[in-house]
Design a protein around this motif. Structure first.
Motif, PDB file in Angstrom:
ATOM      1  N   PRO A   1      -5.240   8.394 -11.715  1.00  0.00           N
ATOM      2  CA  PRO A   1      -5.839   7.244 -12.404  1.00  0.00           C
ATOM      3  C   PRO A   1      -5.683   5.962 -11.594  1.00  0.00           C
ATOM      4  O   PRO A   1      -5.002   5.926 -10.566  1.00  0.00           O
ATOM      5  CB  PRO A   1      -5.027   7.165 -13.706  1.00  0.00           C
ATOM      6  N   ALA A   2      -6.299   4.905 -12.075  1.00  0.00           N
ATOM      7  CA  ALA A   2      -6.117   3.590 -11.470  1.00  0.00           C
ATOM      8  C   ALA A   2      -4.654   3.186 -11.603  1.00  0.00           C
ATOM      9  O   ALA A   2      -3.922   3.691 -12.457  1.00  0.00           O
ATOM     10  CB  ALA A   2      -7.023   2.570 -12.151  1.00  0.00           C
ATOM     11  N   LEU A   3      -4.220   2.288 -10.738  1.00  0.00           N
ATOM     12  CA  LEU A   3      -2.817   1.878 -10.752  1.00  0.00           C
ATOM     13  C   LEU A   3      -2.427   1.183 -12.051  1.00  0.00           C
ATOM     14  O   LEU A   3      -1.247   1.119 -12.387  1.00  0.00           O
ATOM     15  CB  LEU A   3      -2.536   0.966  -9.558  1.00  0.00           C
ATOM     16  N   LYS A   4      -3.393   0.673 -12.771  1.00  0.00           N
ATOM     17  CA  LYS A   4      -3.156   0.134 -14.111  1.00  0.00           C
ATOM     18  C   LYS A   4      -4.060   0.891 -15.073  1.00  0.00           C
ATOM     19  O   LYS A   4      -5.271   0.662 -15.129  1.00  0.00           O
ATOM     20  CB  LYS A   4      -3.447  -1.369 -14.168  1.00  0.00           C
TER      21      LYS A   4
ATOM     22  N   LEU B   1       0.816  -1.212   0.000  1.00  0.00           N
ATOM     23  CA  LEU B   1       0.000   0.000   0.000  1.00  0.00           C
ATOM     24  C   LEU B   1       0.851   1.263   0.000  1.00  0.00           C
ATOM     25  O   LEU B   1       0.504   2.243  -0.661  1.00  0.00           O
ATOM     26  CB  LEU B   1      -0.940  -0.008   1.214  1.00  0.00           C
ATOM     27  N   ASP B   2       1.972   1.235   0.746  1.00  0.00           N
ATOM     28  CA  ASP B   2       2.800   2.440   0.779  1.00  0.00           C
ATOM     29  C   ASP B   2       3.457   2.709  -0.566  1.00  0.00           C
ATOM     30  O   ASP B   2       3.669   3.871  -0.947  1.00  0.00           O
ATOM     31  CB  ASP B   2       3.852   2.338   1.887  1.00  0.00           C
ATOM     32  N   HIS B   3       3.747   1.662  -1.326  1.00  0.00           N
ATOM     33  CA  HIS B   3       4.302   1.839  -2.656  1.00  0.00           C
ATOM     34  C   HIS B   3       3.231   2.354  -3.627  1.00  0.00           C
ATOM     35  O   HIS B   3       3.521   3.196  -4.486  1.00  0.00           O
ATOM     36  CB  HIS B   3       4.896   0.536  -3.165  1.00  0.00           C
ATOM     37  N   GLN B   4       2.012   1.860  -3.470  1.00  0.00           N
ATOM     38  CA  GLN B   4       0.899   2.368  -4.271  1.00  0.00           C
ATOM     39  C   GLN B   4       0.651   3.844  -3.967  1.00  0.00           C
ATOM     40  O   GLN B   4       0.443   4.653  -4.884  1.00  0.00           O
ATOM     41  CB  GLN B   4      -0.370   1.557  -3.985  1.00  0.00           C
ATOM     42  N   ASP B   5       0.703   4.184  -2.694  1.00  0.00           N
ATOM     43  CA  ASP B   5       0.498   5.584  -2.297  1.00  0.00           C
ATOM     44  C   ASP B   5       1.601   6.489  -2.857  1.00  0.00           C
ATOM     45  O   ASP B   5       1.340   7.637  -3.232  1.00  0.00           O
ATOM     46  CB  ASP B   5       0.465   5.705  -0.768  1.00  0.00           C
ATOM     47  N   ALA B   6       2.821   5.963  -2.920  1.00  0.00           N
ATOM     48  CA  ALA B   6       3.931   6.749  -3.460  1.00  0.00           C
ATOM     49  C   ALA B   6       3.708   7.033  -4.950  1.00  0.00           C
ATOM     50  O   ALA B   6       3.985   8.146  -5.421  1.00  0.00           O
ATOM     51  CB  ALA B   6       5.245   6.015  -3.244  1.00  0.00           C
ATOM     52  N   LEU B   7       3.206   6.054  -5.683  1.00  0.00           N
ATOM     53  CA  LEU B   7       2.900   6.271  -7.095  1.00  0.00           C
ATOM     54  C   LEU B   7       1.833   7.351  -7.260  1.00  0.00           C
ATOM     55  O   LEU B   7       1.934   8.233  -8.125  1.00  0.00           O
ATOM     56  CB  LEU B   7       2.424   4.972  -7.738  1.00  0.00           C
ATOM     57  N   LYS B   8       0.805   7.278  -6.413  1.00  0.00           N
ATOM     58  CA  LYS B   8      -0.259   8.288  -6.468  1.00  0.00           C
ATOM     59  C   LYS B   8       0.290   9.672  -6.125  1.00  0.00           C
ATOM     60  O   LYS B   8      -0.105  10.674  -6.730  1.00  0.00           O
ATOM     61  CB  LYS B   8      -1.382   7.912  -5.499  1.00  0.00           C
ATOM     62  N   GLN B   9       1.208   9.700  -5.172  1.00  0.00           N
ATOM     63  CA  GLN B   9       1.832  10.959  -4.795  1.00  0.00           C
ATOM     64  C   GLN B   9       2.624  11.558  -5.955  1.00  0.00           C
ATOM     65  O   GLN B   9       2.607  12.770  -6.180  1.00  0.00           O
ATOM     66  CB  GLN B   9       2.738  10.739  -3.577  1.00  0.00           C
ATOM     67  N   LEU B  10       3.312  10.701  -6.697  1.00  0.00           N
ATOM     68  CA  LEU B  10       4.056  11.171  -7.854  1.00  0.00           C
ATOM     69  C   LEU B  10       3.104  11.755  -8.895  1.00  0.00           C
ATOM     70  O   LEU B  10       3.392  12.808  -9.488  1.00  0.00           O
ATOM     71  CB  LEU B  10       4.858  10.021  -8.472  1.00  0.00           C
ATOM     72  N   TRP B  11       1.982  11.092  -9.116  1.00  0.00           N
ATOM     73  CA  TRP B  11       1.020  11.620 -10.087  1.00  0.00           C
ATOM     74  C   TRP B  11       0.496  12.984  -9.642  1.00  0.00           C
ATOM     75  O   TRP B  11       0.404  13.920 -10.450  1.00  0.00           O
ATOM     76  CB  TRP B  11      -0.147  10.649 -10.262  1.00  0.00           C
TER      77      TRP B  11
ATOM     78  N   PHE C   1      12.687   0.875  -5.302  1.00  0.00           N
ATOM     79  CA  PHE C   1      11.761   1.866  -4.760  1.00  0.00           C
ATOM     80  C   PHE C   1      12.415   3.237  -4.646  1.00  0.00           C
ATOM     81  O   PHE C   1      11.749   4.271  -4.737  1.00  0.00           O
ATOM     82  CB  PHE C   1      11.253   1.403  -3.383  1.00  0.00           C
ATOM     83  N   ILE C   2      13.724   3.272  -4.464  1.00  0.00           N
ATOM     84  CA  ILE C   2      14.417   4.549  -4.305  1.00  0.00           C
ATOM     85  C   ILE C   2      14.287   5.409  -5.564  1.00  0.00           C
ATOM     86  O   ILE C   2      14.269   6.650  -5.468  1.00  0.00           O
ATOM     87  CB  ILE C   2      15.906   4.337  -3.952  1.00  0.00           C
ATOM     88  N   SER C   3      14.144   4.795  -6.726  1.00  0.00           N
ATOM     89  CA  SER C   3      13.989   5.580  -7.950  1.00  0.00           C
ATOM     90  C   SER C   3      12.651   6.314  -7.968  1.00  0.00           C
ATOM     91  O   SER C   3      12.555   7.425  -8.494  1.00  0.00           O
ATOM     92  CB  SER C   3      14.129   4.693  -9.188  1.00  0.00           C
ATOM     93  N   LEU C   4      11.626   5.714  -7.364  1.00  0.00           N
ATOM     94  CA  LEU C   4      10.344   6.404  -7.222  1.00  0.00           C
ATOM     95  C   LEU C   4      10.471   7.531  -6.198  1.00  0.00           C
ATOM     96  O   LEU C   4       9.944   8.637  -6.408  1.00  0.00           O
ATOM     97  CB  LEU C   4       9.259   5.410  -6.805  1.00  0.00           C
ATOM     98  N   GLU C   5      11.179   7.260  -5.111  1.00  0.00           N
ATOM     99  CA  GLU C   5      11.426   8.306  -4.116  1.00  0.00           C
ATOM    100  C   GLU C   5      12.197   9.471  -4.731  1.00  0.00           C
ATOM    101  O   GLU C   5      11.921  10.644  -4.420  1.00  0.00           O
ATOM    102  CB  GLU C   5      12.211   7.730  -2.941  1.00  0.00           C
ATOM    103  N   ASN C   6      13.150   9.165  -5.613  1.00  0.00           N
ATOM    104  CA  ASN C   6      13.919  10.213  -6.278  1.00  0.00           C
ATOM    105  C   ASN C   6      13.018  11.111  -7.120  1.00  0.00           C
ATOM    106  O   ASN C   6      13.149  12.339  -7.100  1.00  0.00           O
ATOM    107  CB  ASN C   6      15.003   9.602  -7.164  1.00  0.00           C
ATOM    108  N   LEU C   7      12.124  10.503  -7.881  1.00  0.00           N
ATOM    109  CA  LEU C   7      11.208  11.276  -8.717  1.00  0.00           C
ATOM    110  C   LEU C   7      10.313  12.173  -7.873  1.00  0.00           C
ATOM    111  O   LEU C   7      10.079  13.341  -8.215  1.00  0.00           O
ATOM    112  CB  LEU C   7      10.359  10.334  -9.577  1.00  0.00           C
TER     113      LEU C   7
END
Length: 316
Positions: free
Chosen positions: A156-159, A136-146, A182-188
């Protein structure tokens, strides 16, 4: 274990309504291979060859090599002896002598300050975390990036095909974190939050004359993270590359040195891209040039923090 797969790659930056794609065989070894191109990463970055020596006769060569080896061994032995004495007394000289052993290509760090050790340990913990789309925390990080990328649009939906707009290769971003973790998502996310103007400029490719077939922004960001990890030798017990040792100094002055260096490297990559008038198939060459430029800046004597790097002006 690496598996042999056939992937259809969908590329970012398509124009005039056409979809650009191709089928390519590839091998992926998580944390061990970059994402774009099919070159072996171990061959991507090599130092410059030593200058050719003058053509001496065989006898002179033997004598010269003999004395070179002898003097080199004596130097190492005396350095170790002096360092052991100085470290025993706790003197400043001991710290200086124990910082590194210098060769023509590498520095070998021996000791770190407690602060550097702690920050390097924390950074290594981050490097070990692989992206997991079920967390869930990784999903939330993706949403945060968006949300940071498109603040006025609904997440949007995760897919979803909407993720391709950001530069992911398919409708599911979780498949593009093979080498970066995961650090590459944190970097973005860090880039988007701390340097929003530069981030938006790169995301929307709003500066310069662009290629018809542009690099995919998000996947390129993952590649930059991967490149930095390799360049700084962060997967070794202690970094021994020149860039890695220089980075330890930056880390002592800035806990977020890796994240800030990432933002600089991404801006460097885009500048190199524009200067070369590059297109998608040249991405790996541009990434190599970016690494070389960054290594040169890290080698400058007066660089003690990320802000001292000449390229820091790119992100501010």
């Amino acid at each position: 274990m690496a598996t042999r797969t056939i992937r259809r790659r969908l590329h970012h930056g398509d124009v005039d309504g056409r979809r650009r794609e191709y089928v390519e065989p590839s091998r992926f070894d998580v944390q061990n291979e970059p994402l774009l191109g099919n070159d072996n990463h171990s061959d991507h970055y090599k130092g410059y060859d030593d200058r050719h020596r003058q053509d001496w006769d065989d006898k002179t060569k033997e004598v010269d090599l003999h004395w070179t080896c002898l003097l080199s061994n004596l130097t190492v032995q005396w350095s170790q002896w002096l360092a052991s004495i100085a470290r025993g007394s706790g003197s400043v000289l001991g710290r200086l002598l124990s910082l590194s052993s210098i060769t023509s290509e590498q520095y070998v760090p021996i000791c770190l300050t407690p602060l550097q050790e702690e920050r390097l340990r924390n950074l290594r913990r981050r490097l070990k975390v692989r992206f997991n789309g079920s967390h869930l925390d990784h999903q939330d990080a993706l949403k945060q990036l968006w949300q940071s990328s498109y603040p006025n649009r609904e997440v949007p939906a995760l897919k979803s095909d909407s993720w391709k707009e950001m530069g992911w290769q398919g409708c599911d971003p979780s498949t593009d974190f093979r080498g970066g973790g995961f650090i590459s998502l944190e970097n973005l996310i860090y880039f988007a939050k701390n340097y929003p103007n530069s981030f938006q400029m790169l995301l929307h490719k709003s500066e310069g004359r662009r290629a018809e077939w542009e690099y995919p922004f998000a996947v390129a960001g993952v590649n930059v993270s991967f490149m930095l990890i390799q360049m700084l030798d962060l997967q070794s017990d202690l970094p021994s590359s020149k860039a890695g040792v220089s980075f330890l100094g930056l880390l002592g002055n800035d806990e977020k040195a890796f994240d800030n260096l990432y933002c600089i490297a991404f801006c460097m990559l885009d500048a190199q891209w524009l200067a070369r008038h590059a297109s998608y198939m040249e991405f790996n060459e541009v990434l190599k040039s970016t690494r070389i430029q960054l290594e040169r800046e890290l080698a400058l004597e007066d660089v003690t923090s990320v802000k001292d790097l000449p390229a820091y002006n790119m992100i501010i």
